[in-house]
Scaffold this motif. Sequence first.
Motif, short mmCIF file in Angstrom:
data_model
loop_
_atom_site.label_atom_id
_atom_site.label_comp_id
_atom_site.label_asym_id
_atom_site.label_seq_id
_atom_site.Cartn_x
_atom_site.Cartn_y
_atom_site.Cartn_z
N TRP A 48 0.85 -1.19 0.00
CA TRP A 48 0.00 0.00 0.00
C TRP A 48 0.89 1.24 0.00
CZ3 TRP A 48 -0.61 -3.80 3.90
CH2 TRP A 48 -1.66 -4.69 3.67
N SER A 49 0.52 2.22 -0.81
CA SER A 49 1.29 3.46 -0.89
C SER A 49 0.35 4.65 -0.81
CB SER A 49 2.10 3.50 -2.19
OG SER A 49 3.01 2.42 -2.26
N TRP A 50 0.89 5.78 -0.38
CA TRP A 50 0.07 6.97 -0.20
C TRP A 50 0.97 8.19 -0.10
CZ3 TRP A 50 1.51 3.55 3.46
CH2 TRP A 50 2.08 4.03 4.63
N PHE A 51 0.37 9.36 -0.32
CA PHE A 51 1.05 10.63 -0.11
C PHE A 51 0.81 11.06 1.34
CE2 PHE A 51 0.09 10.55 -4.65
CZ PHE A 51 1.35 10.83 -5.17
N ALA A 52 1.80 11.69 1.94
CA ALA A 52 1.66 12.12 3.33
C ALA A 52 0.46 13.04 3.50
CB ALA A 52 2.94 12.81 3.79
N SER A 53 0.16 13.84 2.49
CA SER A 53 -0.96 14.78 2.57
C SER A 53 -2.31 14.11 2.46
CB SER A 53 -0.82 15.85 1.47
OG SER A 53 -0.73 15.24 0.19
N ASP A 54 -2.34 12.80 2.15
CA ASP A 54 -3.62 12.08 2.04
C ASP A 54 -4.27 11.81 3.40
OD1 ASP A 54 -3.18 11.88 -0.67
OD2 ASP A 54 -2.57 9.78 -0.63
N LEU A 55 -3.46 11.78 4.47
CA LEU A 55 -3.94 11.27 5.74
C LEU A 55 -4.77 12.30 6.50
CD1 LEU A 55 -0.80 9.37 7.05
CD2 LEU A 55 -2.76 8.46 5.77
N PRO A 56 -5.80 11.86 7.21
CA PRO A 56 -6.57 12.76 8.07
C PRO A 56 -5.80 13.04 9.35
CG PRO A 56 -7.37 10.53 8.33
CD PRO A 56 -6.31 10.47 7.25
N ASP A 57 -6.29 13.96 10.16
CA ASP A 57 -5.69 14.23 11.47
C ASP A 57 -5.63 12.94 12.28
OD1 ASP A 57 -5.49 16.87 10.78
OD2 ASP A 57 -7.26 17.51 11.90
N GLY A 58 -4.49 12.68 12.88
CA GLY A 58 -4.33 11.46 13.66
C GLY A 58 -3.81 10.29 12.85
N THR A 300 -11.51 5.63 8.69
CA THR A 300 -12.54 4.77 9.26
C THR A 300 -12.10 4.18 10.58
OG1 THR A 300 -13.31 4.25 7.02
CG2 THR A 300 -14.04 2.81 8.80
N ALA A 301 -10.85 3.74 10.66
CA ALA A 301 -10.34 3.16 11.90
C ALA A 301 -10.41 4.16 13.04
CB ALA A 301 -8.90 2.68 11.70
N LEU A 302 -10.04 5.39 12.78
CA LEU A 302 -10.09 6.43 13.82
C LEU A 302 -11.54 6.73 14.22
CD1 LEU A 302 -7.35 8.83 12.39
CD2 LEU A 302 -7.13 7.28 14.35
N LEU A 303 -12.44 6.71 13.23
CA LEU A 303 -13.86 6.94 13.53
C LEU A 303 -14.41 5.84 14.43
CD1 LEU A 303 -16.56 8.48 12.91
CD2 LEU A 303 -16.83 6.92 10.97
N ILE A 304 -14.07 4.60 14.15
CA ILE A 304 -14.55 3.48 14.97
C ILE A 304 -13.98 3.56 16.38
CG2 ILE A 304 -14.43 0.97 15.25
CD1 ILE A 304 -14.64 0.79 12.18
N ALA A 305 -12.69 3.89 16.49
CA ALA A 305 -12.09 4.01 17.82
C ALA A 305 -12.77 5.08 18.66
CB ALA A 305 -10.60 4.30 17.68
N ASP A 306 -13.22 6.15 18.00
CA ASP A 306 -13.91 7.23 18.72
C ASP A 306 -15.33 6.85 19.11
OD1 ASP A 306 -11.75 8.95 18.58
OD2 ASP A 306 -12.44 9.99 16.79
N ASN A 307 -15.86 5.79 18.52
CA ASN A 307 -17.24 5.38 18.78
C ASN A 307 -17.32 3.91 19.19
OD1 ASN A 307 -19.12 7.78 17.68
ND2 ASN A 307 -17.37 7.55 16.29
N ALA A 308 -16.30 3.46 19.89
CA ALA A 308 -16.15 2.03 20.18
C ALA A 308 -17.19 1.49 21.14
CB ALA A 308 -14.76 1.76 20.73
#
Length: 414
Positions: A48-58, A300-308
Amino acid sequence: MTDRRVDIAIAGGGLAGGLIALALRRARPELSVALIERGDAMGGNHRWSWFASDLPDGGEGLLAPFRKTSWQGYDVRFPTHERTLAAHYRSLSSEDFDAALRRELAQDTLLPGREIANLDARGITLADGSRVDARAVIDCRGFLPHDSLRGGWQVFMGRHLRTDAPHGLERPVIMDAAVDQLSSGGAGGGAGGGAGGGAYRFVYVLPLGVDELFVEDTYYDDSPVLDRRALSSRIDAYCRENGWQGEILGGETGILPVITGGSIAGYQQAHGTPGVAKAGAAGLMVHPLTSYTLPHAVETALLIADNADLPGDQLAALLDAQARRVWKRTGFYRLLGQMLFGAARPAHRYRVFERFYRLPEPLIERFYAARSTFADRLRILSGRPPVPVTRAIGALLSSRDPLTAPQQQKDPSP
């Protein structure tokens, strides 16, 4: 395996499922989680590859435990245009993904080598008859083709190579479209048969070390058929042209959907299980044109952790709503995909990307992050078009074929 009960059971230990388990471990270590994967390793066989600017906060924090390869800058190449861009680029192998999850997660969280027979809102039944009961169940087992969606396909083969001598490549080549394009009966393609006859082709190269490369041959095609022999031969030729030879360390193949339209409601109704949440590509949380999944999986992972603490049915409703939000905010990219497949002749589809890569770099970064502004969208669509206006209009008024199940030709070639 005997029956057990956990707070959250996750079906599928790929990118989406693994990141959810990690986000829960970091945010809510007191919760019990089961991550069930049919393969022997988490993440399968992927890069998997991505640009650093792709990521959301956290996002950087969530990905911190993983060993990654990083570069500042990347190249693109087209028949009449080459450019070096300054963005930070990252890449993660499934081997490093698996190693970090085994290190970071609780010992009883990972359940590899387990076949899932069935799942429901109260848990997951395994093929051996045992059961994992859970307050909430999340299905992360990947994209399921369905005729409620329309579009084309991104087909690829990647090869991990250790070269006999230093390869000399300083930074990634994200898109080398100066290679022969694939027009039916034309040069470089081989018509039909899943070889990419009539497709936009480019080669993607990552320098993983001074004598280590990942070389991937990719094409955007109307047909979801992967011809291993043709792809392997094209990688051989590309490596010869660049003077690279050496030991093959591994590789991967894939067929990813390029979604240009359809109904997310129809997809959710067809593939939904009452009370079970869907995440990752299974929930259509992808960039519809590039097929990038990692930024959405992090979000999505961060969203689930916030609503676990949500009950399973409420968590399922939350992720269904999130999928609809992603669908709405990525509509522009589905439109571009419709124009790419419907308006540009296969051998000339590279012109769409060639023109795009002449635009300002911040606009390009926002495009990959699926955060294009209204001004960005006007800029992308304005000016001298890379396809005839009449064909573009026709493409927008037409409908693509349904995204039905991909096929892989059973060819023994590596």
